[in-house]
Design an enzyme around this catalytic site. Structure first.
Site, PDB file in Angstrom:
ATOM      1  N   GLU A 159       8.396  16.784  15.206  1.00  0.00           N
ATOM      2  CA  GLU A 159       9.018  16.459  14.228  1.00  0.00           C
ATOM      3  C   GLU A 159       8.648  17.511  12.981  1.00  0.00           C
ATOM      4  O   GLU A 159       7.589  17.719  12.480  1.00  0.00           O
ATOM      5  CB  GLU A 159       8.706  15.035  13.484  1.00  0.00           C
ATOM      6  CG  GLU A 159       9.915  14.798  12.303  1.00  0.00           C
ATOM      7  CD  GLU A 159       9.280  13.025  11.941  1.00  0.00           C
ATOM      8  OE1 GLU A 159      10.076  12.282  11.557  1.00  0.00           O
ATOM      9  OE2 GLU A 159       8.406  12.715  12.477  1.00  0.00           O
TER      10      GLU A 159
ATOM     11  N   GLY B 139       1.195   4.829  13.422  1.00  0.00           N
ATOM     12  CA  GLY B 139       1.761   3.584  13.773  1.00  0.00           C
ATOM     13  C   GLY B 139       1.008   3.175  14.890  1.00  0.00           C
ATOM     14  O   GLY B 139       1.014   1.809  15.144  1.00  0.00           O
TER      15      GLY B 139
ATOM     16  N   CYS C 220      12.532  10.770   7.955  1.00  0.00           N
ATOM     17  CA  CYS C 220      12.485  10.545   9.359  1.00  0.00           C
ATOM     18  C   CYS C 220      13.608  10.723  10.264  1.00  0.00           C
ATOM     19  O   CYS C 220      13.737  11.002  11.329  1.00  0.00           O
ATOM     20  CB  CYS C 220      11.869   9.230   9.576  1.00  0.00           C
ATOM     21  SG  CYS C 220      13.006   7.801   8.601  1.00  0.00           S
TER      22      CYS C 220
ATOM     23  N   LYS D 235       1.036  -1.276   0.020  1.00  0.00           N
ATOM     24  CA  LYS D 235       0.002  -0.063  -0.020  1.00  0.00           C
ATOM     25  C   LYS D 235       1.089   1.309  -0.012  1.00  0.00           C
ATOM     26  O   LYS D 235       1.498   1.636   1.135  1.00  0.00           O
ATOM     27  CB  LYS D 235      -0.968   0.103   1.108  1.00  0.00           C
ATOM     28  CG  LYS D 235      -1.813   1.104   1.534  1.00  0.00           C
ATOM     29  CD  LYS D 235      -2.522   1.615   0.442  1.00  0.00           C
ATOM     30  CE  LYS D 235      -3.365   2.975   0.724  1.00  0.00           C
ATOM     31  NZ  LYS D 235      -2.445   4.254   0.445  1.00  0.00           N
ATOM     32  N   PRO D 236       1.123   1.932  -1.287  1.00  0.00           N
ATOM     33  CA  PRO D 236       1.937   3.116  -1.345  1.00  0.00           C
ATOM     34  C   PRO D 236       1.230   4.292  -0.729  1.00  0.00           C
ATOM     35  O   PRO D 236       0.034   4.090  -0.872  1.00  0.00           O
ATOM     36  CB  PRO D 236       2.378   3.035  -2.611  1.00  0.00           C
ATOM     37  CG  PRO D 236       1.035   2.407  -3.478  1.00  0.00           C
ATOM     38  CD  PRO D 236       0.634   1.379  -2.421  1.00  0.00           C
TER      39      PRO D 236
END
Length: 501
Positions: free
Chosen positions: A403, A254, A305, A193-194
């Site tokens: 982030e 996540g 990341c 799943k891109p």
């Protein structure tokens, strides 16, 4: 510049549409198909907003077909020999090398990153296919000495089954090959799943996998827009036919997948968000630290990341580092990724652009000072933001705690080594960390105390196929790359043979 870039992009779009690698359908069970609903979504070039192509907007019905295809193929693929799987992966690698220029163009078109960086990603991503084509024949079990003479203990690795791979937009080639290659090497089949922003690279990779002779059903891809993505992810996590999930993306998503996988106690690999410190000590070579900072921060417009996030500079070299860094940032050319010399491309989409603007605005409102940049670059395009350096950053700002995922450096001054470690470790993330020092005792001392899964010492570029990639704390579970990469896709079977009298 804008006119030139527009002409370049238009010409490349025409050329790319003629490529056999550019698909407007997806790949399930060895067939290029549309969504069952016939719905599509547009893939946009972030540099100018032009439509590159359309791809199927699939839903859970299509996803179920992909899962069943992979499950059926697994019954045959798991019985292939390591040598056979190595052969298929090597064929794929050879085709990836042959087509790397066209793959790089597709990456630049849909992600916006400068073409030299796209080529670098292709080479990096290809290296995983090569590496795991070799590792396929090196997955070894054990014969363990028993405590009695009448028993023999055997330990073997077996493929877990269907692996669902959910990949991000920032490295659309490498994040797929880094997951697919070890899975195929040990005998697993895959449903990919891109990200909705960058599906074209994924489809190009599967075109070459098909040409390499990888059997139908072994690799399947599900493309979808943002609306269907959560339901698709939930199905992949909860399906009894899926043995494991590998996800690269935000910590927030996540955690959702982690919870959804608990129903089936699936094998789970998570490579999540980071908040990497970049520490410059008084003992550092400042020139090397500046170059490392540019590499660790501005690659892919800061959208990585492992990008350096919180810059901590000791007071003895603070002025020197900031001055040299600003001079270096002035030289970074911003523009369309196909233009010569460009180092900073666009942000991926409007949401990311607004996030960066808000982070800088919040920092300034809380007392920080913009030394260079800090503003959009609308003359180049709607999603361009100037490379930015912000000093006197308050630790309570979003720029410091979140982030960033953009071309912004926020700098905090510190006094002691102990203080730097307290700040660096004061986060629930632990993916990467960087520090610069020429004192060997300090290097080992700081390295021991930094809480991160990967550390760059006097180095701003740390990712490589030979090393295990992954973090600690809320930055994830498991490792990708290195010889350990295959462990995420195998289970260990212990066999005791008794009565050997």
């Amino acid at each position: 510049m804008l006119l030139k870039s527009g002409k370049v992009i238009t010409k490349l779009l025409i050329q790319t549409r003629k490529m056999h690698l550019l698909h407007d359908k997806t790949y399930i069970n060895g067939q290029w198909i549309s969504a069952a609903s016939n719905k599509i979504f547009e893939v946009l070039n972030p540099a100018d907003g032009s439509i590159i192509s359309t791809v199927p907007d699939m839903d859970i019905e299509d996803t179920q077909k992909a899962i069943e295809s992979a499950a059926n193929a697994f019954e045959t693929w798991k019985n292939t020999t390591p040598k056979e799987r190595s052969y298929f992966l090597r064929n794929w690698y050879n085709l990836l090398i042959k087509n790397r220029d066209n793959l790089a163009k597709i990456i630049t078109l849909e992600s916006g990153k400068p073409l030299p960086e796209a080529l670098g990603e292709v080479n990096y991503g290809n290296s995983f296919v090569e590496w795991f084509s070799e590792q396929a024949r090196n997955v070894r079990g054990e014969i363990i000495q028993s405590s009695t003479t009448t028993k023999k203990i055997l330990v073997e690795h077996y493929p877990i089954g269907v692996a669902a791979l959910i990949t991000p937009w920032n490295f659309p080639h490498a994040m797929i090959t880094r997951k697919v290659s070890p899975a195929l090497a040990v005998g697993c089949t895959c449903v990919i799943k891109p990200a909705e922003d960058t599906p074209l690279t994924a489809l190009a990779l599967l075109e070459l996998a098909e040409e390499a002779g990888i059997p139908k059903g072994v690799l399947n891809i599900v493309t979808s827009g943002r609306k269907n993505a959560p339901k698709i992810g939930k199905l992949l996590c909860e399906s009894s036919l899926v043995a494991g999930i590998s996800f690269t993306g935000s910590t927030q998503v996540g955690k959702i997948l982690y919870k959804q996988c608990s129903a089936g106690v699936k094998r789970l690999g998570l490579e999540l968000g980071g908040n990497a410190p970049f520490i410059v000590y008084n003992t550092a070579d400042v020139d090397k630290a500046v170059e490392g900072a540019v590499t660790a921060k501005f690659r892919n417009c800061g959208q990585a990341c492992v990008a350096a996030n919180r810059f901590l500079v000791q007071e003895g070299v603070y002025d020197s580092f900031v001055g040299k860094l600003v001079d270096r940032v002035k030289d970074l050319k911003i523009g369309c990724g196909f233009d010569s010399g460009v180092r900073i491309g666009p942000l991926i989409n409007r949401a990311q652009f607004e996030k960066i603007s808000n982070l800088v605005g919040d920092a300034v409102a809380k007392g920080a000072k913009v030394v260079i940049g800090g503003i959009p670059a609308p003359k180049i395009g709607e999603l361009f933001y100037e490379p930015t350096v912000v000093v006197d950053v308050n630790k309570n700002t979003m720029l410091f705690s979140e982030e960033i995922f953009g071309p912004v450096i926020g700098i905090v001054k510190f006094k002691t080594e102990e203080e730097s470690l307290d700040i660096a470790n004061g986060t629930d993330r632990g993916l990467a960390a960087y520090f610069y020092s020429e004192d060997i005792k300090q290097i080992f001392r700081v390295n021991r105390n930094l809480e991160a899964g990967m550390i760059g010492v006097n180095e701003g570029l740390i990712s490589t196929v030979e090393a295990p990639f992954g973090g600690i704390k809320e930055s994830g579970i498991g490792r990708e790359g290195s010889h350990r990469g295959v462990e995420e896709y195998t289970y260990i079977k212990y066999t005791c043979i008794g009565n050997l009298e």
